[in-house]
Motif scaffolding. Sequence first.
Motif, mmCIF file in Angstrom:
data_model
loop_
_atom_site.group_PDB
_atom_site.id
_atom_site.type_symbol
_atom_site.label_atom_id
_atom_site.label_comp_id
_atom_site.label_asym_id
_atom_site.label_seq_id
_atom_site.Cartn_x
_atom_site.Cartn_y
_atom_site.Cartn_z
ATOM 1 N N ALA A 1 -55.630 -1.869 70.905
ATOM 2 C CA ALA A 1 -55.869 -0.423 70.925
ATOM 3 C C ALA A 1 -56.638 0.008 69.681
ATOM 4 O O ALA A 1 -57.574 0.818 69.767
ATOM 5 N N ASP B 1 -51.282 7.323 73.492
ATOM 6 C CA ASP B 1 -51.146 5.875 73.598
ATOM 7 C C ASP B 1 -50.875 5.259 72.227
ATOM 8 O O ASP B 1 -49.995 4.396 72.077
ATOM 9 N N LYS C 1 -47.417 3.321 71.029
ATOM 10 C CA LYS C 1 -47.432 1.963 70.467
ATOM 11 C C LYS C 1 -46.797 1.947 69.076
ATOM 12 O O LYS C 1 -46.109 0.990 68.708
ATOM 13 N N ARG D 1 -55.494 9.050 74.540
ATOM 14 C CA ARG D 1 -55.652 7.963 73.572
ATOM 15 C C ARG D 1 -54.744 8.169 72.356
ATOM 16 O O ARG D 1 -54.174 7.229 71.832
#
Length: 338
Positions: A60, A30, A34, A27
């Motif tokens: 997100a 990620d 981004k 996470r």
Amino acid sequence: MTRGSVRSIIGARHLSFRTCTSTPMTRTLDALLKLDELQSLLGSGDADKLHDAARRAQVALGFRATDAMLGLEPVGEDVLERLGAAVRAALREATALGVHDAACELARMHMADGDLDGAFATVVAAAEAGHCPGVELAAHIAGRTRDPQRAAQALGWLQAARERDEHGRMHFMLGLFACQGVGGEVDVARGLACHTEAAARGDADAMFELYVMHARGLGCPADEAVALVWCRKAAEGGNVRAMGNLGGFYATGSGVERDPARAVEWYERAAQLGHGRSAATLGTMYATGDGVVVAREQARLWFRTADDLGFDWRDMAEAVGLDVEAWDDAFAGPMGLD
């Protein structure tokens, strides 16, 4: 909290330790990916890519906001702050490049910050261009601020957008303006007509307003049977307040045959879409055995869900004779299944 997120919260409360501890690096990575994508796009002038990347990053961030409630180790605050700042920068750039949806998203952020002036200024160009979501948002802000100049502008934008009102939102807002006297005198009859037209175009919020108006006799004769029809249509159309009310009707037998099972069904649907009062009501039902079998864990789950939604269930619980302190203390223990 995003629409439908409560269902995810409920379903994820019993995640295994392995699941909860195996994902933080993924996470975090990620979020960093981004962030890198947004930073690479800033200044590019590619409005569509900026907006698309910003929206994916917003999704997100929405999930990261619920990590703690799910028992997941949060992503670092510094990473989230940098990602949030990059999202805003991307939306500002996309807005300047004429992406009206980006303007609406940025305006909602201003609203969340309590900056209604900034929100209105951000969405003016979209509203002037006849972008229906922009018009609706500008009208919503004008209604909240009660600024006469803004109200007059918003009223003009709403009226100009009526012919393109595919889903009824322009007529719904016109109905609210008329009933509340925003941008002019109070005109309940006109409000009723606007809400009726919005409902005909499928707007569930307008259906709920028609339920209220027919129940109270506002602009029309009071008629409980007609009101119930509109409440049911609104609930079936997705209005969470109507779902909660319909659950109440089945729970009490008001206007319908009493049916606790259907009451629970509608309360659950409303709670899963973010209606805190319905979650609290479910908690009291399962705690007291009102129409259902007593289930302490279910009660605890729904009381906790009400807390997550910002609804204080304690007065409601106390009113039905529950020991509120004991239920609060029960939250300190592990959640299990009956």
